[in-house]
Design an enzyme around this catalytic site. Structure first.
Site, short mmCIF file in Angstrom:
data_model
loop_
_atom_site.label_atom_id
_atom_site.label_comp_id
_atom_site.label_asym_id
_atom_site.label_seq_id
_atom_site.Cartn_x
_atom_site.Cartn_y
_atom_site.Cartn_z
N PRO A 235 0.83 -1.21 0.00
CA PRO A 235 0.00 0.00 0.00
C PRO A 235 0.86 1.26 0.00
O PRO A 235 2.04 1.21 0.35
CB PRO A 235 -0.80 -0.13 1.31
CG PRO A 235 0.01 -1.05 2.17
CD PRO A 235 0.67 -2.00 1.23
N GLY A 239 6.99 2.63 2.11
CA GLY A 239 8.42 2.92 1.97
C GLY A 239 9.13 2.16 0.86
O GLY A 239 10.31 1.84 0.99
N LYS A 240 8.44 1.89 -0.25
CA LYS A 240 9.08 1.15 -1.34
C LYS A 240 10.24 1.95 -1.94
O LYS A 240 11.31 1.40 -2.23
CB LYS A 240 8.04 0.81 -2.41
CG LYS A 240 6.93 -0.12 -1.91
CD LYS A 240 5.96 -0.48 -3.01
CE LYS A 240 5.03 0.64 -3.38
NZ LYS A 240 4.07 1.00 -2.32
N GLU A 446 -14.22 -12.12 20.82
CA GLU A 446 -13.04 -12.95 20.55
C GLU A 446 -13.23 -14.36 21.08
O GLU A 446 -12.73 -15.33 20.50
CB GLU A 446 -11.78 -12.31 21.15
CG GLU A 446 -11.47 -10.92 20.64
CD GLU A 446 -11.38 -10.83 19.12
OE1 GLU A 446 -11.15 -11.86 18.47
OE2 GLU A 446 -11.56 -9.72 18.59
#
Length: 486
Positions: A235, A239-240, A446
């Protein structure tokens, strides 16, 4: 000793002379005066011309008859035909030294004439001490030499003063290094990949690549063994682009950043293709290097082109594929593509032999988020606040965390003090404790998941948890979870 080596006037030249003499121990015929051609492989961090002065000095020392010996410098820019011609002119010499840079492939007719091949070693501590003593009359201890050699040697040579103790040079080097480090941090310079967080399997791949590149440069592995193509997905904000830049710093190689949008900005189709070709050529000329192509999905899939500009788009993709295929023959170029949507990329780009490896970069985990935030702030945050920070930053990307750090620094800067935990809390969404009825409702929810898993027995139940805090910012935030697997 200075009379024997009159041309060696700097510590660098003397030190390199020492490495040359040590390498020639493996060529006793050359030293003994017999016919001999020696190939000397220059270290990857040096140019062949660096050895010009020490080679000339060796010629003077070994023989008064300069017609008896010669040396030749072969650089990465030399073409095979030029190499052959240059050596033909000196091949009549009885003794010949060939200094070859790492990136050069010698023509076969040259390789067949070599009697001895030796790797020139980097300057050692002893070489450094000898260079300081002979050239500058500086007596450096082994400890002082080791301390000096932690800095770039060209900086060390500039800091030395003839006849003065090395301590002064070390002090200047330390101060300069501190200022440089401070300046880098103030500019937000990226750390090495090994010091970054949140990249998961991509970081593992990158560190392995850095080691493979070192091994390739040393000649211990072939380029075919290096993983030279990868697609990073994830997404926005994970930090690509930062990953590619940090990887380049880790490997110590240049990065060429490109994208289809940048190439299109040059003009019509011919200009686009020329810009694409230029970046690939630049990557090859800078090898070893990384060519990073952002927004890889913008090329599209040729199978789905239906618009009026279909022919234009097909030509662009075809040209890109042609350059990708060329990477196999371009040693030293690592190709990295980045995308937010892997499904939109033409399958031909991802086929084996091109960008066939895919690694997804997920949103950072709670532990990574805290580590990233601390790294962006340049300081540690008290561990007792970590659970609150984890809840407040759930779903945050690296870019989101960088903004939090910037905002917190701005608050502290206006108050003329260092960043505190209160500053971080102020710029984060409101943190709300999960207590009372909301906590019980989450527990029941849960527990229902847990009972479902246990009763149906279709997978293994690992446990359930509820966080201590959540945040109030209108975004969906997980307050708990049940964990199971197959």
């Amino acid at each position: 000793m200075s009379k024997k080596m009159p041309s060696l006037k700097t510590p660098n030249d003397v030190a390199l002379y020492c490495t040359l003499r040590r390498a020639l121990r493996k060529a006793p015929d050359f030293i003994g005066g017999y016919d001999c051609i020696v190939l000397l492989n220059v270290p990857s961090d040096r140019c062949a011309e660096d050895y010009d002065t020490c080679a000339a000095s060796l010629m003077l020392r070994l023989s008064a008859n300069r017609d008896d010996m010669a040396y030749v410098m072969i650089t990465a820019a030399d073409k095979p035909r030029a190499i052959v011609k240059r050596l033909e002119a000196d091949h009549k010499k009885r003794r010949l030294l060939i200094f070859k840079e790492q990136a050069v492939d010698l023509p076969l007719q040259v390789s067949l004439s070599i009697d001895v091949e030796v790797d020139l070693a980097p300057i050692s501590v002893m070489d450094f001490r000898i260079g300081c003593r002979i050239a500058y009359q500086i007596d450096a201890t082994a400890t002082e030499a080791e301390a000096a050699m932690k800095y770039p040697l060209d900086h060390v040579w500039a800091a030395l003063r003839r006849g003065r103790p090395i301590k002064g040079a070390l002090a200047r080097l330390a101060k300069a290094s501190e200022l440089s480090s401070s300046g880098s941090k103030s500019k937000g310079e990226l750390p090495l990949l090994e010091a970054m967080y949140g990249f998961g399997a991509a970081k593992t791949w990158g560190l392995e690549l850095a080691q493979d590149l070192k091994d390739w440069q040393r000649g211990t592995i072939d380029w075919s063994e290096v993983d030279t193509g990868i697609v990073l997905s994830g997404p926005p904000g994970v930090g690509k682009t930062q990953f590619a830049a940090a990887l380049a710093r880790q490997c110590g190689i240049p990065i060429i950043a490109a994208s289809l949008a940048r190439w299109q900005a040059n003009g019509h189709l011919g200009d686009l293709l020329k810009a694409m070709r230029t970046d690939f050529a630049k990557a090859k000329d800078s090898a070893p290097s990384i060519l990073f192509v952002d927004e890889l999905d913008s090329f599209g899939d040729r199978n789905s082109f239906t618009h009026d500009h279909k022919d234009y788009s097909v030509q662009v993709v075809n040209a890109f594929l042609e350059h990708l295929d060329g990477l196999d023959g371009r040693e030293g170029v690592v190709m990295i593509g980045a995308t937010n949507d892997l499904s939109r990329i033409d399958p031909a780009i991802l086929r084996p032999g091109r960008l066939d490896r895919h690694v997804a970069i997920p949103l950072p985990t709670a532990t990574d988020r805290i580590a990233i935030l601390q790294q962006q702030l340049g300081q540690e945050l008290p561990s007792k606040h970590h659970s609150r920070l984890a809840a407040a930053t759930s779903g945050f990307s690296g870019a989101d965390l960088a903004k939090v750090a910037r905002d917190a620094k701005r608050v502290a800067r206006r108050a003329r003090r260092h960043v505190t935990m209160d500053d971080v809390v102020e710029v984060l969404p409101e943190i709300v404790p999960i207590t009372g009825k909301p906590r019980r409702a989450l527990a029941v929810h849960e527990a229902g998941h847990a009972a479902d898993v246990v009763v149906l027995a279709k997978c293994k139940f690992h446990g359930a948890m509820i966080t201590e805090h959540t945040r109030n910012d209108g975004r969906t935030v997980t307050g708990g979870g049940a964990f199971y697997g197959y």
